[in-house]
Write an enzyme that holds these catalytic residues in place. Structure first.
Site, PDB file in Angstrom:
ATOM      1  N   ARG A 237      -7.469  76.110  -0.436  1.00  0.00           N
ATOM      2  CA  ARG A 237      -8.553  76.538  -1.297  1.00  0.00           C
ATOM      3  C   ARG A 237      -8.830  75.413  -2.291  1.00  0.00           C
ATOM      4  O   ARG A 237      -7.911  74.726  -2.742  1.00  0.00           O
ATOM      5  CB  ARG A 237      -8.181  77.812  -2.075  1.00  0.00           C
ATOM      6  N   GLU A 266     -18.148  76.694  -3.687  1.00  0.00           N
ATOM      7  CA  GLU A 266     -18.694  76.659  -2.325  1.00  0.00           C
ATOM      8  C   GLU A 266     -19.935  77.533  -2.259  1.00  0.00           C
ATOM      9  O   GLU A 266     -19.923  78.628  -2.829  1.00  0.00           O
ATOM     10  CB  GLU A 266     -17.640  77.150  -1.316  1.00  0.00           C
ATOM     11  N   HIS A 285     -16.045  74.251   4.841  1.00  0.00           N
ATOM     12  CA  HIS A 285     -15.069  75.344   5.028  1.00  0.00           C
ATOM     13  C   HIS A 285     -15.105  75.826   6.482  1.00  0.00           C
ATOM     14  O   HIS A 285     -15.318  77.016   6.750  1.00  0.00           O
ATOM     15  CB  HIS A 285     -15.330  76.483   4.049  1.00  0.00           C
TER      16      HIS A 285
HETATM   17  C1  DGY Z   1      -9.568  82.251   5.655  1.00  0.00           C
HETATM   18  O1  DGY Z   1      -9.593  83.027   6.605  1.00  0.00           O
HETATM   19  O2  DGY Z   1      -9.096  82.550   4.568  1.00  0.00           O
HETATM   20  C2  DGY Z   1     -10.167  80.910   5.888  1.00  0.00           C
HETATM   21  O3  DGY Z   1     -10.255  80.158   4.743  1.00  0.00           O
HETATM   22  C3  DGY Z   1     -11.523  81.037   6.545  1.00  0.00           C
HETATM   23  O4  DGY Z   1     -11.771  79.898   7.288  1.00  0.00           O
END
Ligand code: DGY
Length: 320
Positions: A237, A266, A285
Site C-alpha cells: 500500500r 490513487e 495498482h
Molecule cells: C488487494 O486485493 O488488496 C490488492 O491490492 C488488489 O490488487
C-alpha cells in the site's frame, strides 16, 4: 422476502445471476461522476455489499443499519475499521489466496522493469533514439544472483521468494514479525531486522498489509540505509512509504530506482513528481489485475457474500 445486495463492482453475467437468484441486487457504477451519490442512495435497506476500493467509513455505514456483510473483492482490508464493524455486528470478508501468484508476478514484473529499465528504454526506442549500438548510458543492472529483501513474509512474500530463489538464483532475505521456518527451508531465506535487510538488499520489496504498525514504515531514515544501487518495489500500500521522502531519494539518486504499484493517493495525480522520474516505473495498482485472477476474486467474494447472507460462516471472514 429476498435480502438486498448492493454491488459496486461489475461482475460477470454468471456471478451476477447467482446473486440475483438469491437476492435483490442494486448495481452502482462508481466510474460515473455521480457514483458515490448513487452508492449512498442504495445503501439504506442493504443487507450485503460487494465491491472494492471504497473506504466504507462510519458515515456510509450509518446509512445501512441493516447491513450484515461486506464482501470486499480484495485481500487488503485497510479500507475498513474492523473494530467499528464488530460493534455494528457486520461481517467483513476478503479474497486471499486466489490473488497470491498474480500479485507476486506483478512484484517480479516491477523488479525486472526497473532493473532492466524496460519502460524507459522502450520509450527511448519509440522516441527514435535507437540510432546505433547501446552504451553504458542504456545499461541496466542484473536481477539474477542478486539479493531480494522481502518485507512481510505472508503468502505473497513467499510466492516472491519462490520466484527469486528457484527462477533467478537470488538470495532471499526477509523481515517479518515471526520467523517462517518453511520458507527458510524451501528457499534458503534468512530473517533479518529491517535495518539490516535495508542495508543488504539489492531489491527491497514491500508486501506488508497497511496497518497502524506499517504506515510510514519506510521513511527518510530507512531509505538512507539502502544501498545506492538498490531498488524499492512497493506492491503493498502507498502509505507504507513516506512518498515525499521516496521522491527525494529518487531525485537525488540516493537509491537507484523504484517500481511502484501503489500510491498514497490513487489514482496517482498526473502531475505527481514520481511521473517525471525516469528511474521510476509506476503502474496503476495492477497487483491482482488479470482476467483470470479478478474473476477468481469475484467468485470468491460472491461465495463469501452468499454464505454470510444464508447465515453460514464465510470461508474468508476477517472478523466476527
Ligand atoms: C488487494 O486485493 O488488496 C490488492 O491490492 C488488489 O490488487
Amino acid at each position: 422476502m429476498k435480502k438486498r445486495i448492493v454491488l459496486y463492482k461489475a461482475l460477470s453475467p454468471d456471478l451476477l445471476a447467482r446473486l440475483q437468484a438469491a437476492a435483490e441486487v442494486t448495481t452502482v457504477d462508481l466510474a460515473r461522476p455521480d457514483g458515490m451519490a448513487r452508492l449512498r442512495d442504495a445503501l439504506p435497506g442493504a443487507h450485503g455489499v460487494l465491491g472494492a476500493s471504497v473506504r466504507l467509513d462510519a458515515s456510509l455505514l450509518d446509512l445501512a443499519p441493516e447491513l450484515e456483510v461486506i464482501s470486499s473483492v480484495s485481500v487488503g482490508v485497510d479500507n475498513y475499521d474492523i473494530a467499528d464493524l464488530d460493534r455494528r455486528g457486520i461481517v467483513l470478508t476478503n479474497t486471499p489466496d486466489v490473488l497470491t501468484e498474480t500479485t507476486a508476478d506483478t512484484g517480479f514484473a516491477l523488479i525486472l522493469a526497473t532493473a532492466r529499465r524496460v519502460v524507459e528504454l522502450a520509450n527511448w526506442v519509440r522516441d527514435g533514439h535507437w540510432r546505433s549500438g547501446l552504451g553504458p548510458a542504456q545499461f541496466g543492472s542484473d536481477v539474477h544472483g542478486k539479493t531480494l529483501g522481502i518485507v512481510g513474509m505472508g503468502r505473497i512474500g513467499e510466492a516472491l521468494a519462490r520466484r527469486a530463489a528457484a527462477g533467478f538464483g537470488m538470495q532471499v532475505i526477509y523481515h517479518s514479525q515471526r520467523p517462517k521456518p518453511d520458507v527458510e527451508a524451501r528457499y534458503g531465506a534468512r530473517r533479518f531486522a529491517l535495518d539490516e535487510l535495508l542495508a543488504q538488499a539489492d531489491f527491497v520489496c514491500l508486501t506488508v498489509p497497511l496497518s497502524a504498525a506499517t504506515e510510514g514504515l519506510i521513511g527518510r531514515g530507512e531509505l538512507a540505509l539502502m544501498k545506492p544501487e538498490a531498488i524499492l518495489i512497493n506492491i503493498s500500500r502507498g502509505r507504507v512509504v513516506d512518498e515525499q521522502a521516496l521522491i527525494d531519494a529518487l531525485e537525488t539518486r540516493r537509491i537507484r530506482g523504484a517500481g511502484l504499484d501503489v500510491f498514497v493517493q490513487e489514482p496517482l495525480a498526473a502531475d505527481s513528481p514520481l511521473l517525471r522520474l525516469d528511474n521510476v516505473v509506476a503502474t496503476p495498482h495492477i497487483g491482482s489485475a488479470t482476467e483470470e485472477t479478478r474473476q477468481a476474486m469475484a467468485r470468491c467474494a460472491v461465495d463469501n457474500l452468499l454464505a454470510a447472507l444464508a447465515g453460514r460462516r464465510p470461508a474468508n471472514a476477517v472478523n466476527g
